[in-house]
Design an enzyme around this catalytic site. Structure first.
Site, PDB file in Angstrom:
ATOM      1  NE  ARG A 164      -3.665  -2.435   0.312  1.00 46.48           N
ATOM      2  CZ  ARG A 164      -3.354  -3.663  -0.150  1.00 46.48           C
ATOM      3  NH1 ARG A 164      -2.264  -3.838  -0.893  1.00 46.48           N
ATOM      4  NH2 ARG A 164      -4.141  -4.673   0.072  1.00 46.48           N
ATOM      5  CB  SER A 238      -8.418  -0.251   4.888  1.00 42.24           C
ATOM      6  OG  SER A 238      -8.948  -1.415   4.308  1.00 42.24           O
ATOM      7  CD  GLU A 334      -4.965   1.336   2.802  1.00 42.94           C
ATOM      8  OE1 GLU A 334      -4.582   0.303   3.361  1.00 42.94           O
ATOM      9  OE2 GLU A 334      -5.889   1.366   1.968  1.00 42.94           O
TER      10      GLU A 334
HETATM   11  P1  FAD Z   1      -7.945  10.018  -4.274  1.00 43.75           P
HETATM   12  O1  FAD Z   1      -8.582   9.686  -2.975  1.00 43.75           O
HETATM   13  O2  FAD Z   1      -8.550  11.107  -5.074  1.00 43.75           O
HETATM   14  O3  FAD Z   1      -6.410  10.369  -3.996  1.00 43.75           O
HETATM   15  C1  FAD Z   1      -5.618   9.561  -3.153  1.00 43.75           C
HETATM   16  C2  FAD Z   1      -4.184  10.118  -3.122  1.00 43.75           C
HETATM   17  O4  FAD Z   1      -3.578   9.951  -4.401  1.00 43.75           O
HETATM   18  C3  FAD Z   1      -4.138  11.622  -2.833  1.00 43.75           C
HETATM   19  O5  FAD Z   1      -2.986  11.903  -2.076  1.00 43.75           O
HETATM   20  C4  FAD Z   1      -4.043  12.245  -4.219  1.00 43.75           C
HETATM   21  O6  FAD Z   1      -3.422  13.511  -4.231  1.00 43.75           O
HETATM   22  C5  FAD Z   1      -3.210  11.214  -4.958  1.00 43.75           C
HETATM   23  N1  FAD Z   1      -3.530  11.159  -6.400  1.00 43.75           N
HETATM   24  C6  FAD Z   1      -4.743  10.901  -6.948  1.00 43.75           C
HETATM   25  N2  FAD Z   1      -4.640  10.897  -8.293  1.00 43.75           N
HETATM   26  C7  FAD Z   1      -3.343  11.165  -8.581  1.00 43.75           C
HETATM   27  C8  FAD Z   1      -2.622  11.333  -9.795  1.00 43.75           C
HETATM   28  N3  FAD Z   1      -3.211  11.202 -10.989  1.00 43.75           N
HETATM   29  N4  FAD Z   1      -1.309  11.632  -9.713  1.00 43.75           N
HETATM   30  C9  FAD Z   1      -0.689  11.764  -8.509  1.00 43.75           C
HETATM   31  N5  FAD Z   1      -1.325  11.636  -7.337  1.00 43.75           N
HETATM   32  C10 FAD Z   1      -2.639  11.351  -7.371  1.00 43.75           C
HETATM   33  N6  FAD Z   1      -7.821   0.504  -1.768  1.00 43.75           N
HETATM   34  C11 FAD Z   1      -7.137  -0.633  -2.005  1.00 43.75           C
HETATM   35  O7  FAD Z   1      -5.923  -0.616  -2.213  1.00 43.75           O
HETATM   36  N7  FAD Z   1      -7.779  -1.843  -2.020  1.00 43.75           N
HETATM   37  C12 FAD Z   1      -9.116  -1.958  -1.810  1.00 43.75           C
HETATM   38  O8  FAD Z   1      -9.650  -3.056  -1.854  1.00 43.75           O
HETATM   39  C13 FAD Z   1      -9.851  -0.762  -1.540  1.00 43.75           C
HETATM   40  N8  FAD Z   1     -11.181  -0.820  -1.282  1.00 43.75           N
HETATM   41  C14 FAD Z   1     -11.864   0.313  -1.016  1.00 43.75           C
HETATM   42  C15 FAD Z   1     -13.234   0.233  -0.726  1.00 43.75           C
HETATM   43  C16 FAD Z   1     -13.965   1.365  -0.450  1.00 43.75           C
HETATM   44  C17 FAD Z   1     -15.449   1.249  -0.155  1.00 43.75           C
HETATM   45  C18 FAD Z   1     -13.334   2.647  -0.463  1.00 43.75           C
HETATM   46  C19 FAD Z   1     -14.137   3.883  -0.230  1.00 43.75           C
HETATM   47  C20 FAD Z   1     -11.982   2.735  -0.737  1.00 43.75           C
HETATM   48  C21 FAD Z   1     -11.221   1.582  -0.990  1.00 43.75           C
HETATM   49  N9  FAD Z   1      -9.844   1.633  -1.255  1.00 43.75           N
HETATM   50  C22 FAD Z   1      -9.151   0.478  -1.532  1.00 43.75           C
HETATM   51  C23 FAD Z   1      -9.125   2.924  -1.223  1.00 43.75           C
HETATM   52  C24 FAD Z   1      -9.206   3.697  -2.575  1.00 43.75           C
HETATM   53  O9  FAD Z   1     -10.299   3.291  -3.326  1.00 43.75           O
HETATM   54  C25 FAD Z   1      -7.935   3.512  -3.418  1.00 43.75           C
HETATM   55  O10 FAD Z   1      -6.804   3.913  -2.688  1.00 43.75           O
HETATM   56  C26 FAD Z   1      -7.989   4.310  -4.722  1.00 43.75           C
HETATM   57  O11 FAD Z   1      -6.878   4.006  -5.524  1.00 43.75           O
HETATM   58  C27 FAD Z   1      -8.051   5.824  -4.511  1.00 43.75           C
HETATM   59  O12 FAD Z   1      -8.338   6.411  -5.766  1.00 43.75           O
HETATM   60  P2  FAD Z   1      -8.906   7.879  -5.892  1.00 43.75           P
HETATM   61  O13 FAD Z   1      -8.906   8.253  -7.334  1.00 43.75           O
HETATM   62  O14 FAD Z   1     -10.200   7.993  -5.190  1.00 43.75           O
HETATM   63  O15 FAD Z   1      -7.771   8.705  -5.136  1.00 43.75           O
HETATM   64  P1  NAP Z   2     -10.400 -10.168   5.162  1.00 43.34           P
HETATM   65  O1  NAP Z   2     -10.553 -11.136   4.050  1.00 43.34           O
HETATM   66  O2  NAP Z   2     -11.373 -10.133   6.290  1.00 43.34           O
HETATM   67  O3  NAP Z   2      -8.945 -10.319   5.754  1.00 43.34           O
HETATM   68  C1  NAP Z   2      -8.455  -9.409   6.734  1.00 43.34           C
HETATM   69  C2  NAP Z   2      -7.040  -9.054   6.407  1.00 43.34           C
HETATM   70  O4  NAP Z   2      -6.237 -10.221   6.475  1.00 43.34           O
HETATM   71  C3  NAP Z   2      -6.905  -8.480   5.036  1.00 43.34           C
HETATM   72  O5  NAP Z   2      -6.719  -7.112   5.151  1.00 43.34           O
HETATM   73  C4  NAP Z   2      -5.750  -9.225   4.385  1.00 43.34           C
HETATM   74  O6  NAP Z   2      -4.621  -8.416   4.124  1.00 43.34           O
HETATM   75  C5  NAP Z   2      -5.350 -10.284   5.395  1.00 43.34           C
HETATM   76  N1  NAP Z   2      -5.487 -11.595   4.731  1.00 43.34           N
HETATM   77  C6  NAP Z   2      -6.573 -12.383   4.692  1.00 43.34           C
HETATM   78  N2  NAP Z   2      -6.310 -13.526   4.026  1.00 43.34           N
HETATM   79  C7  NAP Z   2      -5.029 -13.447   3.625  1.00 43.34           C
HETATM   80  C8  NAP Z   2      -4.157 -14.302   2.909  1.00 43.34           C
HETATM   81  N3  NAP Z   2      -4.570 -15.488   2.469  1.00 43.34           N
HETATM   82  N4  NAP Z   2      -2.910 -13.884   2.665  1.00 43.34           N
HETATM   83  C9  NAP Z   2      -2.473 -12.701   3.096  1.00 43.34           C
HETATM   84  N5  NAP Z   2      -3.253 -11.835   3.787  1.00 43.34           N
HETATM   85  C10 NAP Z   2      -4.496 -12.199   4.055  1.00 43.34           C
HETATM   86  O7  NAP Z   2     -10.341  -8.684   4.559  1.00 43.34           O
HETATM   87  P2  NAP Z   2     -11.505  -7.776   4.007  1.00 43.34           P
HETATM   88  O8  NAP Z   2     -11.589  -6.572   4.855  1.00 43.34           O
HETATM   89  O9  NAP Z   2     -12.737  -8.564   3.736  1.00 43.34           O
HETATM   90  O10 NAP Z   2     -10.895  -7.313   2.633  1.00 43.34           O
HETATM   91  C11 NAP Z   2     -10.706  -8.226   1.593  1.00 43.34           C
HETATM   92  C12 NAP Z   2      -9.647  -7.702   0.657  1.00 43.34           C
HETATM   93  O11 NAP Z   2     -10.052  -6.437   0.136  1.00 43.34           O
HETATM   94  C13 NAP Z   2      -8.305  -7.472   1.340  1.00 43.34           C
HETATM   95  O12 NAP Z   2      -7.288  -7.840   0.460  1.00 43.34           O
HETATM   96  C14 NAP Z   2      -8.274  -6.005   1.605  1.00 43.34           C
HETATM   97  O13 NAP Z   2      -6.978  -5.466   1.542  1.00 43.34           O
HETATM   98  C15 NAP Z   2      -9.123  -5.445   0.455  1.00 43.34           C
HETATM   99  N6  NAP Z   2      -9.783  -4.211   0.883  1.00 43.34           N
HETATM  100  C16 NAP Z   2      -9.017  -3.095   0.969  1.00 43.34           C
HETATM  101  C17 NAP Z   2      -9.581  -1.887   1.351  1.00 43.34           C
HETATM  102  C18 NAP Z   2      -8.742  -0.649   1.404  1.00 43.34           C
HETATM  103  O14 NAP Z   2      -9.291   0.431   1.513  1.00 43.34           O
HETATM  104  N7  NAP Z   2      -7.445  -0.755   1.297  1.00 43.34           N
HETATM  105  C19 NAP Z   2     -10.933  -1.815   1.654  1.00 43.34           C
HETATM  106  C20 NAP Z   2     -11.674  -2.986   1.573  1.00 43.34           C
HETATM  107  C21 NAP Z   2     -11.094  -4.186   1.171  1.00 43.34           C
HETATM  108  P3  NAP Z   2      -4.483  -7.529   2.781  1.00 43.34           P
HETATM  109  O15 NAP Z   2      -5.242  -6.299   3.080  1.00 43.34           O
HETATM  110  O16 NAP Z   2      -3.023  -7.331   2.723  1.00 43.34           O
HETATM  111  O17 NAP Z   2      -5.018  -8.316   1.629  1.00 43.34           O
END
Ligand code: FAD
Ligand code: NAP
Length: 338
Positions: A164, A238, A334
């Protein structure tokens, strides 16, 4: 190019925080972006690139220029028997790119379905879910430095992708705007379904082979069930990263909490689900004023009605204190806080 003043950002962040940008512009191509970055008028303004606002917490009005990056376009720029290079504009909705790939049976990003936000933000935190990360299919990206207005291309190694994280979230934060991203996607793909309950869900379909579409649909369904829809309940996914701790601390904790989950990382650390730690401290489903902890996943902080960013930040702070007191583990955010 229309510069708007005192613009509300409520609709442009998924927490739905009602702050204002001193100046705001939405841009659709690189040339306009360069003009804005080199204009004397904006020279002294701090600048914030905004995608879908799904990984941002605004805690106050933004005193500078907010640039909403809406550069469009998805196309295949090269292909051979094994793979295809797909180029997408930074303003493309990430999920549209995933659907494009699935439709063409190009594999590698199907597990990243339903992640909100734009293509340009995806490399910033090396988005990941369900055992996949953007970096695994990343080829290169193009962008522009704020300071000089010069173009640059970053190949995979130069992005310093990490869990991340990337150079764009650390050293180059607030200095570089990503304009295009190129992914290398796989022909005749084999879906990855060894994460969590995906395999069990697939088995219910009783098929001999699974397609990337099958896997993506299962994941989209799980996500819909488990995560709050930002259109209904404000959130940014998250809020904290999953901490990676030393094995020795993990073994200590395991004595007191035998059920503590942990996953070994490539650096031989143990990744602990932050949601588990927060839940164990009793926060799941708790609400303080208009800020709360989601009742299905404690890692997601949510807003109810009109909340300001500081309410969310105070809640996050309380959570961090109780996790450190209980487990001796420091959580880090994050979400990008402004
Ligand atoms: P923004 O929120 O608009 O920006 C995020 C950051 O990136 C800011 O600092 C911004 O300045 C910078 N930025 C944006 N665009 C650019 C650009 N073109 N150039 C340089 N910098 C830039 N994330 C995960 O990794 N995995 C998930 O499974 C996941 N699930 C999510 C579920 C939900 C319901 C929500 C609400 C969020 C989730 N996220 C997840 C977080 C988010 O969706 C991601 O991080 C996504 O990539 C953010 O994109 P954005 O365009 O909304 O970025
Ligand atoms: P989950 O399946 O309940 O698991 C909880 C956490 O355990 C996850 O965050 C995941 O880490 C870790 N995990 C579970 N199984 C794993 C495996 N086999 N190997 C390594 N790590 C494992 O998680 P959840 O909340 O439902 O989310 C499911 C997936 O969606 C995850 O990968 C999570 O990262 C992603 N997600 C991300 C965001 C965000 O905003 N970043 C929001 C929603 C969902 P990892 O996060 O490293 O995978």
């Amino acid at each position: 190019m229309k510069i708007e003043k005192n613009k509300s950002l409520k609709k442009f962040n998924t927490f739905g925080i009602d702050v204002r940008a001193c100046k705001y512009v939405e841009l659709y191509d690189e040339e306009d972006l360069k003009k804005i970055l080199s204009a004397d008028e904006f020279k002294n303004d701090s600048k914030l690139i905004l995608g879908g606002g799904s990984n941002i917490l605004f805690t106050k009005d933004y005193e500078g220029l907010v640039i909403k990056n809406s550069i469009p376009g998805i196309k295949i720029i090269f292909e051979d028997d094994k793979s295809a290079l797909v180029k997408a504009g930074a303003g493309v909705v990430w999920n549209d790119l995933v659907l494009f790939a699935i439709e063409k049976n190009l594999g590698g990003i199907e597990n990243l379905i339903s992640i909100p936000g734009t293509v340009g933000a995806a490399p910033v935190q090396n988005i990941g879910a369900y055992g996949e990360e953007l970096m695994n299919k990343f080829h290169s990206l193009k962008g522009i430095y704020f300071e000089t207005g010069k173009d640059a291309i970053f190949e995979r190694e130069e992005c310093r992708f990490d869990y991340r994280n990337s150079i764009f979230k650390k050293e180059l934060k607030g200095q570089f705007v990503i304009t295009y991203v190129i992914l290398q996607l796989i022909k005749n793909p084999r879906p990855v379904f060894n994460y969590g309950t995906i395999k069990n869900e697939l088995d219910k379909q009783n098929k001999e082979n699974y397609s990337i579409k099958d896997v993506s649909e299962i994941i989209a369904g799980i996500r819909k069930e488990k995560l709050p829809d930002p259109a209904v309940t404000g959130n940014a996914g998250s809020f904290f990263k999953n901490p990676e701790i030393d094995k020795s601390l993990f073994l200590e904790l395991k004595k007191e909490y035998p059920e503590i989950p942990g996953f070994t990382t490539p650096c031989d650390k143990i990744k602990i689900p932050a949601g588990w730690l927060i839940e164990k401290c009793g926060w799941k489903g708790k609400r303080i004023g208009n800020a709360g902890v989601h009742d299905k996943q404690a890692l997601v902080l949510v807003t109810y009605g009109n909340t300001n960013g500081s309410d969310i930040l105070s809640l996050a702070c309380e959570i961090k204190i109780s996790v450190i007191k209980t487990f001796g583990i420091e959580l880090t955010e994050e979400v990008n806080i402004y």
